[in-house]
Enzyme design. Structure first.
Site, short mmCIF file in Angstrom:
data_model
loop_
_atom_site.label_atom_id
_atom_site.label_comp_id
_atom_site.label_asym_id
_atom_site.label_seq_id
_atom_site.Cartn_x
_atom_site.Cartn_y
_atom_site.Cartn_z
N HIS A 1 0.84 -1.21 0.00
CA HIS A 1 0.00 0.00 0.00
C HIS A 1 0.87 1.26 0.00
O HIS A 1 0.58 2.23 -0.70
CB HIS A 1 -0.90 0.04 1.24
CG HIS A 1 -1.85 -1.12 1.36
ND1 HIS A 1 -1.76 -2.06 2.36
CD2 HIS A 1 -2.91 -1.49 0.60
CE1 HIS A 1 -2.74 -2.94 2.22
NE2 HIS A 1 -3.45 -2.62 1.17
N LYS B 1 3.19 -9.24 -0.68
CA LYS B 1 2.63 -8.66 0.55
C LYS B 1 1.11 -8.61 0.42
O LYS B 1 0.58 -8.27 -0.64
CB LYS B 1 3.14 -7.23 0.74
CG LYS B 1 4.63 -7.18 0.90
CD LYS B 1 5.00 -6.57 2.21
CE LYS B 1 6.50 -6.50 2.31
NZ LYS B 1 6.94 -6.41 3.70
N SER C 1 -2.56 -8.06 3.17
CA SER C 1 -3.12 -7.97 4.53
C SER C 1 -3.51 -9.36 5.01
O SER C 1 -3.47 -9.65 6.20
CB SER C 1 -4.34 -7.06 4.54
OG SER C 1 -4.01 -5.81 3.95
P1 AMP Z 1 -6.28 -4.09 -0.54
O1 AMP Z 1 -6.16 -3.26 0.69
O2 AMP Z 1 -5.71 -5.46 -0.41
O3 AMP Z 1 -7.67 -4.07 -1.13
O4 AMP Z 1 -5.37 -3.40 -1.63
C1 AMP Z 1 -5.48 -2.04 -1.91
C2 AMP Z 1 -4.60 -1.70 -3.08
O5 AMP Z 1 -3.25 -2.04 -2.77
C3 AMP Z 1 -4.96 -2.49 -4.35
O6 AMP Z 1 -4.82 -1.65 -5.48
C4 AMP Z 1 -3.94 -3.58 -4.35
O7 AMP Z 1 -3.65 -4.09 -5.63
C5 AMP Z 1 -2.73 -2.89 -3.76
N1 AMP Z 1 -1.80 -3.86 -3.20
C6 AMP Z 1 -2.07 -4.82 -2.27
N2 AMP Z 1 -0.98 -5.57 -2.04
C7 AMP Z 1 0.00 -5.11 -2.86
C8 AMP Z 1 1.35 -5.48 -3.09
N3 AMP Z 1 1.93 -6.50 -2.46
N4 AMP Z 1 2.05 -4.77 -3.99
C9 AMP Z 1 1.48 -3.73 -4.66
N5 AMP Z 1 0.22 -3.33 -4.48
C10 AMP Z 1 -0.53 -4.01 -3.59
#
Ligand code: AMP
Length: 267
Positions: A37, A185, A187
């Site tokens: 993030h 990575k 959550s």
């Molecule tokens: P999330 O909180 O998992 O819904 O992710 C929010 C944003 O962060 C989304 O656009 C995801 O693709 C991005 N994201 C989550 N994990 C990663 C990661 N390891 N590397 C790059 N972007 C990420």
């Protein structure tokens, strides 16, 4: 750094910032922030954003009835500190009640790119994603929004939504951030036991130099993972492709114990 809980208040602030000529970037997340993030916030900075709005919202509409909505990790205090340290200028922490008013009845449905992959396994997922992202676009008036390649299909679906509904903003897609071990990575990695974390390494390993979809699936099964799907698709249209070659993307979803993990590689 500003903190907003009320959609109307965020919208007013963003409208004013925009009128003052500030370039606004939006980084939508579900919180429990990690370096993946943070890399999106940094990409927003590099692209010249004057205001970086990070939204933190575990969106109930994108979870299926048997998914992990209730137990999805949340840590508002840590998220605030991380946003501040990374240089966000506003954080938006709405509640489900103020995002979805009584008798909410309008949804955004993308009907092409959402059909396969995660869309096929998680009915209604991209409907929930598109709806919440469209709402966030209307609230934050961003000049651009940053998404991660980690959720490859999601980024493609959002780009299509922006194109087809004429949203006036750019979509930036940032590369996947990984642990030293190679594990992407997420959550959801917090659900993993030490043994499962070890097992999960097979996912990134299987994508290092994928030969065939079958060989990738085999590697995952051998490590003890339960394959949800391994597919090779055209990187733009997401249509199935036989051969792993330039212009394709190999995507994996696999269960590590009860935790569903995804990863991908663009060839
Ligand atoms: P999330 O909180 O998992 O819904 O992710 C929010 C944003 O962060 C989304 O656009 C995801 O693709 C991005 N994201 C989550 N994990 C990663 C990661 N390891 N590397 C790059 N972007 C990420």
């Amino acid at each position: 750094m500003k903190t907003f809980r009320e959609p109307k208040k965020l919208q007013k602030w963003c409208r004013e910032r925009k009128a003052a000529g500030r370039k606004i970037a939006l980084v939508p997340t579900m919180g429990y922030l990690h370096e993946g993030h943070i890399s999106l916030i940094e990409a927003a900075k590099r692209k010249g954003a004057d205001e970086i709005v990070v939204s933190v919202f575990v969106n109930p509409v994108q979870f299926g009835p048997n998914e992990d909505y209730a137990k999805y990790p949340r840590d508002e205090k840590a998220d605030l500190a991380k946003c501040r340290a990374a240089g966000a200028t506003a954080v938006f922490f709405p509640t489900p009640e103020n995002m979805y008013l009584d008798r909410h009845s309008v949804y955004v449905v993308e009907e092409d790119l959402s059909k396969g992959l995660c869309g096929a396994r998680r009915p209604g997922h991209f409907r929930g994603v598109c709806t919440v992202v469209a709402k966030l676009f209307n609230l934050a008036h961003p000049d651009f929004a940053v998404f991660g390649q980690k959720d490859y299909q999601q980024a493609q679906v959002i780009k299509r939504m922006v194109r087809d509904l004429n949203f006036d903003l750019d979509i930036v897609v940032a590369p996947i951030v990984r642990e030293k071990s190679g594990l992407a990575k997420s959550s959801r990695n917090t659900y993993l036991s030490d043994a499962e974390r070890e097992m999960a390494l097979a996912i990134s390993r299987s994508l290092q130099d994928p030969k065939t979809v079958k060989s990738v699936a085999k590697q995952l099964e051998k490590a003890g993972l339960k394959v949800d799907y391994v597919e090779c698709v055209d990187a733009e249209t997401l249509e199935p492709r036989r051969k792993i070659e330039k212009g394709t993307c190999v995507l994996v979803a696999a269960y590590c114990g009860k935790t569903r993990l995804i990863d991908n590689k663009v060839i």
